[in-house]
Design an enzyme around this catalytic site. Sequence first.
Site, PDB file in Angstrom:
ATOM      1  CB  SER A  33      -0.928   0.008   1.211  1.00  0.00           C
ATOM      2  OG  SER A  33      -0.188  -0.030   2.409  1.00  0.00           O
ATOM      3  CG  ASP A  67       4.513   0.182   6.023  1.00  0.00           C
ATOM      4  OD1 ASP A  67       5.338  -0.025   6.924  1.00  0.00           O
ATOM      5  OD2 ASP A  67       3.541  -0.561   5.803  1.00  0.00           O
TER       6      ASP A  67
HETATM    7  N1  LIG Z   1      -0.248  -2.919  -7.154  1.00  0.00           N
HETATM    8  C1  LIG Z   1      -1.338  -2.420  -6.578  1.00  0.00           C
HETATM    9  N2  LIG Z   1      -2.377  -2.003  -7.335  1.00  0.00           N
HETATM   10  C2  LIG Z   1      -3.461  -1.478  -6.743  1.00  0.00           C
HETATM   11  N3  LIG Z   1      -3.629  -1.336  -5.419  1.00  0.00           N
HETATM   12  C3  LIG Z   1      -2.644  -1.721  -4.626  1.00  0.00           C
HETATM   13  C4  LIG Z   1      -1.451  -2.288  -5.152  1.00  0.00           C
HETATM   14  N4  LIG Z   1      -0.656  -2.586  -4.126  1.00  0.00           N
HETATM   15  C5  LIG Z   1      -1.329  -2.235  -3.001  1.00  0.00           C
HETATM   16  N5  LIG Z   1      -2.513  -1.717  -3.286  1.00  0.00           N
HETATM   17  C6  LIG Z   1      -3.518  -1.212  -2.322  1.00  0.00           C
HETATM   18  O1  LIG Z   1      -3.014  -1.485  -1.022  1.00  0.00           O
HETATM   19  C7  LIG Z   1      -3.887  -2.358  -0.295  1.00  0.00           C
HETATM   20  C8  LIG Z   1      -3.085  -3.344   0.531  1.00  0.00           C
HETATM   21  O2  LIG Z   1      -2.589  -2.651   1.612  1.00  0.00           O
HETATM   22  P1  LIG Z   1      -2.382  -3.285   3.030  1.00  0.00           P
HETATM   23  O3  LIG Z   1      -3.626  -3.937   3.502  1.00  0.00           O
HETATM   24  O4  LIG Z   1      -1.802  -2.211   3.848  1.00  0.00           O
HETATM   25  O5  LIG Z   1      -1.307  -4.442   2.785  1.00  0.00           O
HETATM   26  P2  LIG Z   1       0.260  -4.320   2.469  1.00  0.00           P
HETATM   27  O6  LIG Z   1       0.630  -2.887   2.523  1.00  0.00           O
HETATM   28  O7  LIG Z   1       0.895  -5.112   3.557  1.00  0.00           O
HETATM   29  O8  LIG Z   1       0.479  -4.987   1.164  1.00  0.00           O
HETATM   30  C9  LIG Z   1      -4.719  -3.056  -1.348  1.00  0.00           C
HETATM   31  O9  LIG Z   1      -5.986  -3.392  -0.791  1.00  0.00           O
HETATM   32  C10 LIG Z   1      -4.833  -1.985  -2.425  1.00  0.00           C
HETATM   33  O10 LIG Z   1      -5.875  -1.108  -2.111  1.00  0.00           O
HETATM   34  C1  LIG Z   2       0.858  -2.620  11.329  1.00  0.00           C
HETATM   35  C2  LIG Z   2       1.739  -1.507  10.788  1.00  0.00           C
HETATM   36  O1  LIG Z   2       2.716  -1.200  11.786  1.00  0.00           O
HETATM   37  C3  LIG Z   2       2.489  -1.957   9.533  1.00  0.00           C
HETATM   38  C4  LIG Z   2       1.572  -2.382   8.435  1.00  0.00           C
HETATM   39  O2  LIG Z   2       2.313  -2.841   7.317  1.00  0.00           O
HETATM   40  P1  LIG Z   2       1.599  -3.581   6.119  1.00  0.00           P
HETATM   41  O3  LIG Z   2       0.522  -2.701   5.578  1.00  0.00           O
HETATM   42  O4  LIG Z   2       1.033  -4.873   6.669  1.00  0.00           O
HETATM   43  O5  LIG Z   2       2.674  -3.817   5.100  1.00  0.00           O
HETATM   44  C5  LIG Z   2       0.868  -0.289  10.536  1.00  0.00           C
HETATM   45  C6  LIG Z   2       1.639   1.006  10.323  1.00  0.00           C
HETATM   46  O6  LIG Z   2       2.759   1.137  10.827  1.00  0.00           O
HETATM   47  O7  LIG Z   2       1.079   1.902   9.695  1.00  0.00           O
HETATM   48 MG   LIG Z   3       0.099  -1.462   3.983  1.00  0.00          MG
END
Ligand SMILES: Nc1ncnc2c1ncn2[C@@H]1O[C@H](COP(=O)(O)OP(=O)(O)O)[C@@H](O)[C@H]1O
Ligand SMILES: C[C@@](O)(CCOP(=O)(O)O)CC(=O)O
Ligand SMILES: [Mg+2]
Length: 407
Positions: free
Chosen positions: A147, A205
């Site tokens: 994200s 992040d």
């Molecule tokens: N390549 C991508 N294309 C579109 N949306 C994305 C992409 N990568 C991430 N996202 C957005 O980020 C969200 C995932 O974020 P999150 O739940 O914080 O997980 P993480 O950051 O750990 O991968 C997805 O639901 C989407 O909305």
């Molecule tokens: C749980 C947390 O510490 C990290 C979240 O990372 P991710 O979206 O799971 O990659 C939330 C934050 O720091 O914003």
């Molecule tokens: Mg995230």
Amino acid sequence: MTDKTLIVSAPGKVILHGEHAVVHGKVALAVSLNLRTYLQIGLCSNGRVQINLPNIDTCLSWESAALQFLLTTIDADVLNPKAASQEQVDKLRQFAGIPDGCVDTRSLAILCFLYLYGAISASSRQLPSMEILVWSELPTGAGLGSSAAYSVCLAAALLTANESIACPVPEENGTVRWAEDELELINKWAFQGEKLIHGNPSGVDNAVGTWGGALKYHAGKIMPLNRIPTLRILLTNTKVPRSTKTLVAGVKDKLNKFPSIIGPILNSIDAISCECERTLAAIVAGDSTEESYAVLEELIDINQHHLNVIGVGHSSLDRLCQATALHSLHSKLTGAGGGGCGITLLRPGTVQRYKTHPCMKGTVEMKVAVVTQELRVQSVDCFLCSTRHRILGRQRGERMEKQEKGG
Ligand SMILES: Nc1ncnc2c1ncn2[C@@H]1O[C@H](COP(=O)(O)OP(=O)(O)O)[C@@H](O)[C@H]1O
Ligand SMILES: C[C@@](O)(CCOP(=O)(O)O)CC(=O)O
Ligand SMILES: [Mg+2]
């Protein structure tokens, strides 16, 4: 950037310690990954705005005229990023047909885009026609900061498209990078994007996504971690889907409900991050590496227990910890947990250490191969990473970068 195509990219991250606690003002240690998100932006003159997100099977296109409401809804100053108000989010949701409380992948990605596009364009009072394509090597929603990498790429591309940030400095390897103040602006807008996806992000992040490398993050302060050895890490993606937004909100609820129980656990996680930082520095200084690794392993175990207590564990992560423990390896979840990815620390190769495991005598590589094979039986994905070659940034290619094509 008229008549030009621009490609930007940003890395994912691994949090060593401090996830969730960092949201509540505690210390986190994080390193960038060599898995990246890429964004291609092209300005066009067809009066349309298109966003194509192949990783999440989404491609949307609007007439610029239909987006004019963004200019009346969002009155942002491009140099002073601010969060979307609830009223603005409601209008964006209504426009995109996203029901209230909907936290699915597409909805969050589109909300994030619409807000950043509207807010960054608001100062110039113009909504440029453009085509955007975002693709990623990072698994979506698995704890590796996809994200943040998405938000960083959007912020960088949109700020460049409306010329709010100047042309970056070219580097020898063909990539180009922005000046420090421009990276700060990118990071601040990316943080606003993260708010729409995470609800209440700490900012760690997007900081790693913007600057790369290894860093210590504490209450909004970003400090590069210079004294960190090359750590070898096995990254395991349990492929169990989860939402950071939901998990972060769950921890907040628990903290509100049991402040005197959960508060001390967050303080303990803070102390773990600080102890980990000290131990990493001791390894760099050459102080009793064996003992230091034993400390790192114990910190991983303690933190994993804490993360379970605050409600962000998952049986798939328990299985990872158990499977690696059988080989005297130590694992914890990374990122928001609830599934997603776990990390396993791999000691530098010493045959001596495996004398207690007759069947495992041999090199670390053998042991890692066996563990990886066993884990893969559980249908997970495993990657070997190292903080020098594959996680750590500071190499130019690892940092937020830009390539210009055409004109
Ligand atoms: N390549 C991508 N294309 C579109 N949306 C994305 C992409 N990568 C991430 N996202 C957005 O980020 C969200 C995932 O974020 P999150 O739940 O914080 O997980 P993480 O950051 O750990 O991968 C997805 O639901 C989407 O909305
Ligand atoms: C749980 C947390 O510490 C990290 C979240 O990372 P991710 O979206 O799971 O990659 C939330 C934050 O720091 O914003
Ligand atoms: Mg995230």
